[in-house]
Design an enzyme around this catalytic site. Structure first.
Site, PDB file in Angstrom:
ATOM      1  N   ASP A 132      13.621  29.166  24.276  1.00 18.57           N
ATOM      2  CA  ASP A 132      13.396  29.806  22.981  1.00 18.57           C
ATOM      3  C   ASP A 132      11.928  30.211  22.891  1.00 18.57           C
ATOM      4  OD1 ASP A 132      15.405  29.465  20.243  1.00 18.57           O
ATOM      5  OD2 ASP A 132      13.379  30.273  19.934  1.00 18.57           O
ATOM      6  N   ASP A 162      10.565  34.211  26.050  1.00 23.50           N
ATOM      7  CA  ASP A 162      10.853  35.371  25.209  1.00 23.50           C
ATOM      8  C   ASP A 162      11.829  36.245  25.989  1.00 23.50           C
ATOM      9  OD1 ASP A 162      10.961  37.778  23.871  1.00 23.50           O
ATOM     10  OD2 ASP A 162       8.810  37.844  23.450  1.00 23.50           O
ATOM     11  N   ASN A 214      22.441  33.745  24.061  1.00 27.35           N
ATOM     12  CA  ASN A 214      22.685  33.456  22.657  1.00 27.35           C
ATOM     13  C   ASN A 214      21.566  33.959  21.740  1.00 27.35           C
ATOM     14  OD1 ASN A 214      23.680  31.660  20.281  1.00 27.35           O
ATOM     15  ND2 ASN A 214      21.608  30.908  20.689  1.00 27.35           N
ATOM     16  N   TYR A 265      21.477  46.165  14.091  1.00 26.95           N
ATOM     17  CA  TYR A 265      22.156  44.935  14.516  1.00 26.95           C
ATOM     18  C   TYR A 265      23.541  45.271  15.069  1.00 26.95           C
ATOM     19  CZ  TYR A 265      23.879  40.086  14.309  1.00 26.95           C
ATOM     20  OH  TYR A 265      24.400  38.852  14.621  1.00 26.95           O
ATOM     21  N   THR A 271      23.967  28.746  10.049  1.00 30.96           N
ATOM     22  CA  THR A 271      22.762  28.501  10.867  1.00 30.96           C
ATOM     23  C   THR A 271      21.575  29.069  10.091  1.00 30.96           C
ATOM     24  OG1 THR A 271      22.713  30.649  11.976  1.00 30.96           O
ATOM     25  CG2 THR A 271      24.138  28.959  12.967  1.00 30.96           C
TER      26      THR A 271
HETATM   27  P1  NAD Z   1      19.374  31.391  14.623  1.00 38.25           P
HETATM   28  O1  NAD Z   1      18.400  32.355  14.023  1.00 38.25           O
HETATM   29  O2  NAD Z   1      19.514  30.053  14.039  1.00 38.25           O
HETATM   30  O3  NAD Z   1      19.099  31.211  16.182  1.00 38.25           O
HETATM   31  C1  NAD Z   1      18.684  32.271  17.003  1.00 38.25           C
HETATM   32  C2  NAD Z   1      17.680  31.716  17.987  1.00 38.25           C
HETATM   33  O4  NAD Z   1      17.264  32.788  18.838  1.00 38.25           O
HETATM   34  C3  NAD Z   1      16.405  31.173  17.302  1.00 38.25           C
HETATM   35  O5  NAD Z   1      16.113  29.879  17.753  1.00 38.25           O
HETATM   36  C4  NAD Z   1      15.351  32.185  17.692  1.00 38.25           C
HETATM   37  O6  NAD Z   1      14.034  31.655  17.802  1.00 38.25           O
HETATM   38  C5  NAD Z   1      15.869  32.670  19.051  1.00 38.25           C
HETATM   39  N1  NAD Z   1      15.257  33.942  19.439  1.00 38.25           N
HETATM   40  C6  NAD Z   1      15.140  35.047  18.680  1.00 38.25           C
HETATM   41  N2  NAD Z   1      14.466  35.985  19.369  1.00 38.25           N
HETATM   42  C7  NAD Z   1      14.150  35.441  20.574  1.00 38.25           C
HETATM   43  C8  NAD Z   1      13.459  35.906  21.718  1.00 38.25           C
HETATM   44  N3  NAD Z   1      12.922  37.133  21.750  1.00 38.25           N
HETATM   45  N4  NAD Z   1      13.352  35.093  22.782  1.00 38.25           N
HETATM   46  C9  NAD Z   1      13.870  33.845  22.762  1.00 38.25           C
HETATM   47  N5  NAD Z   1      14.529  33.335  21.698  1.00 38.25           N
HETATM   48  C10 NAD Z   1      14.658  34.136  20.625  1.00 38.25           C
HETATM   49  O7  NAD Z   1      20.777  32.150  14.567  1.00 38.25           O
HETATM   50  P2  NAD Z   1      22.233  31.768  15.153  1.00 38.25           P
HETATM   51  O8  NAD Z   1      23.194  32.013  14.083  1.00 38.25           O
HETATM   52  O9  NAD Z   1      22.218  30.472  15.857  1.00 38.25           O
HETATM   53  O10 NAD Z   1      22.375  32.973  16.200  1.00 38.25           O
HETATM   54  C11 NAD Z   1      22.832  32.812  17.528  1.00 38.25           C
HETATM   55  C12 NAD Z   1      23.527  34.089  17.957  1.00 38.25           C
HETATM   56  O11 NAD Z   1      24.715  34.279  17.181  1.00 38.25           O
HETATM   57  C13 NAD Z   1      22.706  35.361  17.764  1.00 38.25           C
HETATM   58  O12 NAD Z   1      22.886  36.227  18.866  1.00 38.25           O
HETATM   59  C14 NAD Z   1      23.300  35.975  16.508  1.00 38.25           C
HETATM   60  O13 NAD Z   1      23.104  37.377  16.457  1.00 38.25           O
HETATM   61  C15 NAD Z   1      24.743  35.593  16.657  1.00 38.25           C
HETATM   62  N6  NAD Z   1      25.551  35.587  15.427  1.00 38.25           N
HETATM   63  C16 NAD Z   1      25.185  34.825  14.349  1.00 38.25           C
HETATM   64  C17 NAD Z   1      25.987  34.827  13.215  1.00 38.25           C
HETATM   65  C18 NAD Z   1      25.689  33.975  11.985  1.00 38.25           C
HETATM   66  O14 NAD Z   1      26.361  34.159  10.955  1.00 38.25           O
HETATM   67  N7  NAD Z   1      24.748  33.043  12.027  1.00 38.25           N
HETATM   68  C19 NAD Z   1      27.136  35.618  13.193  1.00 38.25           C
HETATM   69  C20 NAD Z   1      27.468  36.378  14.303  1.00 38.25           C
HETATM   70  C21 NAD Z   1      26.670  36.344  15.424  1.00 38.25           C
END
Ligand code: NAD
Length: 242
Positions: free
Chosen positions: A37, A59, A86, A151, A186
């Site tokens: 992360d 990153d 992810n 997105y 989340t």
């Molecule tokens: P979250 O924001 O809690 O976690 C996302 C993580 O990705 C964070 O820890 C963030 O620091 C990390 N991140 C972001 N940019 C980064 C980078 N450039 N390099 C390394 N790490 C990076 O959100 P989440 O809900 O756990 O999301 C996980 C995945 O699920 C994502 O791809 C998101 O688009 C997808 N998603 C989430 C939802 C929802 O409702 N939460 C719904 C559909 C899809």
């Protein structure tokens, strides 16, 4: 139990949310897990999850970072059996109010990050003649989203990239699937704001999902239980898009 016994897994965006939930389930199932992360929080998350989980700062938009991460995991563990792309970011804004900067930012993380990840890890998996790549898309990659143009574009891209990579890598024993979560509890949920509020009341199951409920599906796809699943979309959305 032990569905990932002895496997080496790399999970991006593992500091919190779904990535952290996946790391927990993978470790419980017998895997060694490297979570990456760009947040410092990744270190404390790894400590909290126990000895089977380690953290790397990363990153996903940076090609050099991917080279360093893959080299470190291979040096430490010899191979990578599972990659979960992810990491992701959400930015709201329709077509007319998405700036070029926002577009580029979302594409860099959600699309280019997945491309760089698959490209960096595929040769390592090919040496073993097996592997499972799970790309986290969204229900925004299944339908149009008027209020989140960039997105949705990237999540559709992940779906297409998944199918293309699956066709290319299948002869090498590597499976590639995409996961399409609905509304998940989340930290990202806070950023979804009104978008989440508007759709939550329409979820047929009547509630949003926990991160662990998505992680259970990702665990299935990571494990040999899904040995004949590749090149397709797996939806976990409480029938929101049914
Ligand atoms: P979250 O924001 O809690 O976690 C996302 C993580 O990705 C964070 O820890 C963030 O620091 C990390 N991140 C972001 N940019 C980064 C980078 N450039 N390099 C390394 N790490 C990076 O959100 P989440 O809900 O756990 O999301 C996980 C995945 O699920 C994502 O791809 C998101 O688009 C997808 N998603 C989430 C939802 C929802 O409702 N939460 C719904 C559909 C899809």
């Amino acid at each position: 139990m032990n569905r990932l016994d002895g496997k080496i897994a790399l999970v991006t965006g593992g500091a919190r949310g779904q990535g952290a939930a996946e790391a927990q389930l993978f470790a419980d199932a017998g895997a060694r897990v490297v979570i990456t992360d760009r947040l410092d929080e990744v270190d404390t998350t790894a400590e909290r999850l126990g000895d089977a989980v380690e953290a790397l700062r990363h990153d996903v938009t940076q090609e050099d970072d991917w080279a360093r991460v893959v080299e470190t995991v291979v040096a430490g563990h010899g191979r990578i059996d599972v990659l979960v792309n992810n990491a992701g970011i959400f930015r709201s804004g329709g077509l007319r109010d998405t700036s070029t900067d926002t577009w580029n930012e979302v594409v860099a993380v959600n699309q280019t990050g997945v491309f760089l990840g698959m490209r960096a890890v595929a040769p390592v998996m090919m040496r073993e003649g097996r592997g499972s790549i799970v790309n986290i898309s969204s229900i925004a990659g299944l339908r149009g989203v008027a209020v989140a143009h960039a997105y949705a574009a990237t999540k559709w891209a992940v779906r297409g990239m998944t199918r293309s990579a699956a066709a290319e890598l299948a002869p090498h024993g590597i499976r590639v699937c995409s996961v399409h979560p609905g509304i998940i509890d989340t930290p990202m949920l806070g950023e979804l704001g009104v978008v989440a509020d508007a759709v939550t009341t329409r979820i047929p199951l009547g509630r949003i999902a926990s991160a662990e409920e998505v992680a259970q599906l990702v665990l299935f796809l990571a494990s040999d239980d899904s040995a004949y699943c590749t090149g397709h979309e797996f939806v976990v959305d409480g029938a929101l898009t049914a």
